[in-house]
Design a protein around this motif. Structure first.
Motif, PDB file in Angstrom:
ATOM      1  N   THR A   1      10.719   7.205  40.789  1.00 12.36           N
ATOM      2  CA  THR A   1       9.269   7.118  41.339  1.00 12.36           C
ATOM      3  C   THR A   1       8.709   7.226  40.515  1.00 12.36           C
ATOM      4  O   THR A   1       7.117   6.715  40.514  1.00 12.36           O
ATOM      5  CB  THR A   1       9.317   8.185  42.424  1.00 12.36           C
ATOM      6  N   GLN A   2       8.633   8.773  39.761  1.00  8.42           N
ATOM      7  CA  GLN A   2       7.626   8.946  38.770  1.00  8.42           C
ATOM      8  C   GLN A   2       6.795   7.571  37.371  1.00  8.42           C
ATOM      9  O   GLN A   2       5.794   7.837  37.609  1.00  8.42           O
ATOM     10  CB  GLN A   2       7.925  10.370  37.735  1.00  8.42           C
TER      11      GLN A   2
ATOM     12  N   LEU B   1       3.509   5.888  37.275  1.00  9.00           N
ATOM     13  CA  LEU B   1       2.694   5.874  35.412  1.00  9.00           C
ATOM     14  C   LEU B   1       2.695   4.237  35.504  1.00  9.00           C
ATOM     15  O   LEU B   1       1.441   4.132  35.342  1.00  9.00           O
ATOM     16  CB  LEU B   1       3.601   6.677  34.699  1.00  9.00           C
ATOM     17  N   ARG B   2       3.642   3.485  35.411  1.00  8.69           N
ATOM     18  CA  ARG B   2       2.660   2.103  35.046  1.00  8.69           C
ATOM     19  C   ARG B   2       2.124   1.413  36.300  1.00  8.69           C
ATOM     20  O   ARG B   2       0.870   1.079  35.865  1.00  8.69           O
ATOM     21  CB  ARG B   2       4.102   1.657  35.993  1.00  8.69           C
ATOM     22  N   ILE B   3       1.726   2.117  38.001  1.00  6.08           N
ATOM     23  CA  ILE B   3       0.730   1.620  38.318  1.00  6.08           C
ATOM     24  C   ILE B   3      -1.093   2.141  38.238  1.00  6.08           C
ATOM     25  O   ILE B   3      -2.085   1.731  37.907  1.00  6.08           O
ATOM     26  CB  ILE B   3       0.332   2.232  39.986  1.00  6.08           C
ATOM     27  N   PHE B   4      -0.889   3.423  37.358  1.00  6.68           N
ATOM     28  CA  PHE B   4      -2.515   4.318  36.942  1.00  6.68           C
ATOM     29  C   PHE B   4      -2.712   3.462  35.760  1.00  6.68           C
ATOM     30  O   PHE B   4      -4.007   3.035  35.200  1.00  6.68           O
ATOM     31  CB  PHE B   4      -1.844   6.006  36.602  1.00  6.68           C
ATOM     32  N   ASN B   5      -1.141   3.206  34.897  1.00  8.77           N
ATOM     33  CA  ASN B   5      -1.767   2.639  32.849  1.00  8.77           C
ATOM     34  C   ASN B   5      -2.826   0.960  33.814  1.00  8.77           C
ATOM     35  O   ASN B   5      -3.161   0.501  32.472  1.00  8.77           O
ATOM     36  CB  ASN B   5      -0.496   2.540  32.692  1.00  8.77           C
ATOM     37  N   LYS B   6      -2.251   0.115  34.343  1.00  7.33           N
ATOM     38  CA  LYS B   6      -2.366  -1.002  35.119  1.00  7.33           C
ATOM     39  C   LYS B   6      -3.377  -0.585  35.310  1.00  7.33           C
ATOM     40  O   LYS B   6      -4.438  -1.651  35.128  1.00  7.33           O
ATOM     41  CB  LYS B   6      -1.277  -1.538  36.455  1.00  7.33           C
ATOM     42  N   ALA B   7      -4.195   0.091  36.079  1.00  4.50           N
ATOM     43  CA  ALA B   7      -5.871   0.467  36.341  1.00  4.50           C
ATOM     44  C   ALA B   7      -6.308   1.072  35.184  1.00  4.50           C
ATOM     45  O   ALA B   7      -7.238   0.024  35.368  1.00  4.50           O
ATOM     46  CB  ALA B   7      -5.679   1.455  38.018  1.00  4.50           C
ATOM     47  N   VAL B   8      -5.964   1.433  34.353  1.00  8.17           N
ATOM     48  CA  VAL B   8      -6.603   1.820  33.616  1.00  8.17           C
ATOM     49  C   VAL B   8      -6.793   0.657  32.830  1.00  8.17           C
ATOM     50  O   VAL B   8      -7.962   0.471  32.046  1.00  8.17           O
ATOM     51  CB  VAL B   8      -5.971   2.897  32.570  1.00  8.17           C
TER      52      VAL B   8
ATOM     53  N   ASP C   1      -7.199  10.346  33.634  1.00  7.95           N
ATOM     54  CA  ASP C   1      -6.730  11.780  33.717  1.00  7.95           C
ATOM     55  C   ASP C   1      -5.676  11.387  34.514  1.00  7.95           C
ATOM     56  O   ASP C   1      -4.695  12.350  33.733  1.00  7.95           O
ATOM     57  CB  ASP C   1      -7.589  12.263  34.368  1.00  7.95           C
ATOM     58  N   GLN C   2      -5.141  10.855  35.769  1.00  6.32           N
ATOM     59  CA  GLN C   2      -4.146  10.800  36.553  1.00  6.32           C
ATOM     60  C   GLN C   2      -2.899  10.254  35.067  1.00  6.32           C
ATOM     61  O   GLN C   2      -1.583  10.279  35.702  1.00  6.32           O
ATOM     62  CB  GLN C   2      -4.405  10.318  37.866  1.00  6.32           C
ATOM     63  N   ALA C   3      -3.299   9.346  34.651  1.00  4.42           N
ATOM     64  CA  ALA C   3      -2.246   8.475  34.025  1.00  4.42           C
ATOM     65  C   ALA C   3      -1.674   9.291  32.674  1.00  4.42           C
ATOM     66  O   ALA C   3      -0.682   9.316  32.592  1.00  4.42           O
ATOM     67  CB  ALA C   3      -3.009   7.054  33.807  1.00  4.42           C
ATOM     68  N   ALA C   4      -2.360   9.591  31.937  1.00  2.98           N
ATOM     69  CA  ALA C   4      -1.841  11.192  31.291  1.00  2.98           C
ATOM     70  C   ALA C   4      -0.691  12.266  31.816  1.00  2.98           C
ATOM     71  O   ALA C   4      -0.279  12.683  31.012  1.00  2.98           O
ATOM     72  CB  ALA C   4      -3.359  12.129  30.433  1.00  2.98           C
TER      73      ALA C   4
ATOM     74  N   TYR D   1       6.346  12.360  33.776  1.00  2.38           N
ATOM     75  CA  TYR D   1       7.609  11.632  33.562  1.00  2.38           C
ATOM     76  C   TYR D   1       8.453  12.134  32.679  1.00  2.38           C
ATOM     77  O   TYR D   1       9.867  11.570  32.362  1.00  2.38           O
ATOM     78  CB  TYR D   1       7.151  10.014  33.850  1.00  2.38           C
ATOM     79  N   GLU D   2       7.520  12.293  31.080  1.00  2.00           N
ATOM     80  CA  GLU D   2       8.579  12.738  30.130  1.00  2.00           C
ATOM     81  C   GLU D   2       9.133  13.667  30.378  1.00  2.00           C
ATOM     82  O   GLU D   2      10.669  14.258  29.769  1.00  2.00           O
ATOM     83  CB  GLU D   2       6.949  13.344  29.342  1.00  2.00           C
ATOM     84  N   HIS D   3       8.322  14.975  31.262  1.00  2.00           N
ATOM     85  CA  HIS D   3       9.434  16.405  31.251  1.00  2.00           C
ATOM     86  C   HIS D   3      10.616  15.797  32.665  1.00  2.00           C
ATOM     87  O   HIS D   3      11.423  16.454  31.949  1.00  2.00           O
ATOM     88  CB  HIS D   3       8.171  17.152  33.074  1.00  2.00           C
TER      89      HIS D   3
END
Length: 180
Positions: free
Chosen positions: A89-90, A94-101, A110-113, A119-121
């Protein structure tokens, strides 16, 4: 008769000293009792049995390693399955935020970061659980499907029922009469 849950050796409860209400197993070289790290002694050759959790949640994965290592293997398998679902899910977020950026929507940077950090945690928490399972089982399941969990639970229940008992009398042989 009280016995060791690991080897079924008959034990005697200590009545004095620092280990009152505990029992020493000379074969396993452990002290068993209410405050023992090895658990409690059992009755009549029953096997050692870790307590199971009634509910497994993703919050459990945030516990320190020593606490996770006390959990039953079946509970860890359930936890790993939940954590992998959470990680998926995370990752999708992340993929959606990165695509938007990447499409020029810089307000989502900021949301992508932040999502990348979550996701890493979660990935590291999954690795922690996988490595505990790897130590116990010699592997960790790549894919955890319902059938795997059902079979594992059945094996756990079968093994818990087996009592450790030694037969000291030889089994009676019946003589076969050769046909004429």
């Amino acid at each position: 008769m009280i016995t060791c849950p690991y080897c079924a050796t008959e034990l005697k409860i200590m009545v004095s000293g620092p280990y009152i209400d505990h029992a020493l197993c000379n074969l396993c070289q452990i002290v068993l009792g209410p405050e023992s790290e090895h658990g409690m002694y059992v009755e009549n050759g029953q096997r050692a049995n870790k307590k199971r959790l009634t509910i497994v949640t993703v919050d459990l994965a945030k516990k320190p390693l020593p606490e996770l290592m006390k959990l039953h293997t079946a509970d860890l398998i359930h936890l790993l399955r939940l954590m992998r679902e959470e990680r998926a899910t995370q990752y999708n977020l992340l993929r959606i935020f990165n695509k938007a950026v990447s499409n020029g929507e810089t307000q989502f940077a900021d949301q992508a970061a932040e999502q990348g950090g979550e996701y890493e945690h979660t990935t590291r928490l999954c690795w922690k659980i996988e490595n505990i399972l790897n130590e116990r089982m010699g592997y960790f399941p790549e894919k955890i499907v319902d059938n795997f969990i059902i079979r594992y639970e059945e094996r756990c229940q079968e093994q818990a029922k087996k009592v450790m008992k030694i037969r000291k009398q030889p089994i009676q042989k019946t003589e076969k009469i050769a046909p004429k």
